[in-house]
Motif scaffolding. Structure first.
Motif: not given
Length: 281
Positions: A8-30
């Protein structure tokens, strides 16, 4: 996370594209204080709603809305970056917020001071002194999370700092004090900006830089959450409080009478103080 989600490719606030990283989400939640059960629940909710091109803002909103139903405290901390972005649009509240953070670290602080340099006069954002070092801090507030401070910013600030430093060095009371220049931003610096600052000895601090001593970490260590993190406040109410020098959630309870003077109802005051207490607890 299954193979489908790995592509899954996500669109960042800058307009750049990147592959979704679940670990980043979980790190922010923790980091926000979410329990492992809450982390798993939010991750699954996000995974169930992923699609190619989804914005990181949409992902954030999905996570935040679910967290709000579980813990207002965790939700408030999760939206910390957004809260700091709302310390605008003028940027002056951001300067006051930085001043509070420096005071918490043991510095005497002045905000928006006019200082005569060797060549010209300067309006400084924050000057912090702890007896052994004196820091001239210039704040670069951006209303858009996609906006970065480029190399022109530290180039300009370094010249201002050197002009002021030349006068400080002649002051007897500052004889044994080390002088430091710093630029603080609520977003990020470009790599060139960081390289130049490192080369000339100018300190820079942004939302996630430098690692281990970033703005986010200063806030987490201090527990100094801005009033813009509160959902019980409308935008105009937040602006009103900031105009009256109420910047931090922890400043609201001691200034309950000030809230009354600003025409907040008793029920609204109770709601605001309750949310603030949960956030800083």
């Amino acid at each position: 996370m299954n193979e489908q989600h790995r592509t899954i490719v996500v669109t960042k606030n800058t307009g750049e594209k990147d592959v979704f990283d679940a670990e980043k989400l979980k790190t922010a939640l923790r980091r926000s204080g979410a329990t492992e059960a809450e982390v798993d629940l939010v991750e699954q909710e996000v995974l169930d709603n992923l699609y190619n091109g989804i914005t990181t803002k949409k992902i954030y909103r999905l996570a935040y809305n679910l967290l709000r139903t579980k813990s207002k405290r965790t939700a408030g901390r999760y939206r910390l970056k957004s809260a700091v972005m709302n310390l605008g649009p003028s940027g002056y509240p951001f300067e006051k917020f930085l001043g509070r953070l420096f005071k918490n670290r043991g510095y005497n602080v002045t905000v928006n001071e006019i200082i005569k340099g060797k060549c010209v006069t300067h309006e400084t954002d924050v000057v912090a002194n702890n007896g052994t070092e004196q820091i001239m801090v210039e704040c670069k507030f951006h209303s858009s999370i996609a906006q970065k401070s480029d190399v022109k910013v530290p180039l300009y600030i370094q010249s201002r700092f050197l002009d002021i430093k030349a006068v400080w060095e002649q002051q007897p009371e500052l004889k044994n004090v080390r002088f430091v220049g710093m630029v603080a931003t609520n977003t990020r610096f470009t790599e060139d900006a960081k390289d130049f600052a490192r080369c000339v000895g100018l300190k820079v601090i942004s939302w996630d830089y430098p690692a281990g001593n970033s703005l986010r970490e200063w806030i987490d260590e201090s527990g100094f959450y801005p009033i813009t993190a509160l959902q019980s406040l409308r935008k105009k109410d937040k602006e009103l409080l900031l105009e009256n020098n109420l910047v931090l959630c922890r400043e609201l309870e001691p200034h309950r009478q000030k809230l009354r003077e600003l025409n907040f109802s008793e029920s609204t005051i109770k709601k605001i103080l309750n949310e603030a207490a949960h956030l800083i607890s």
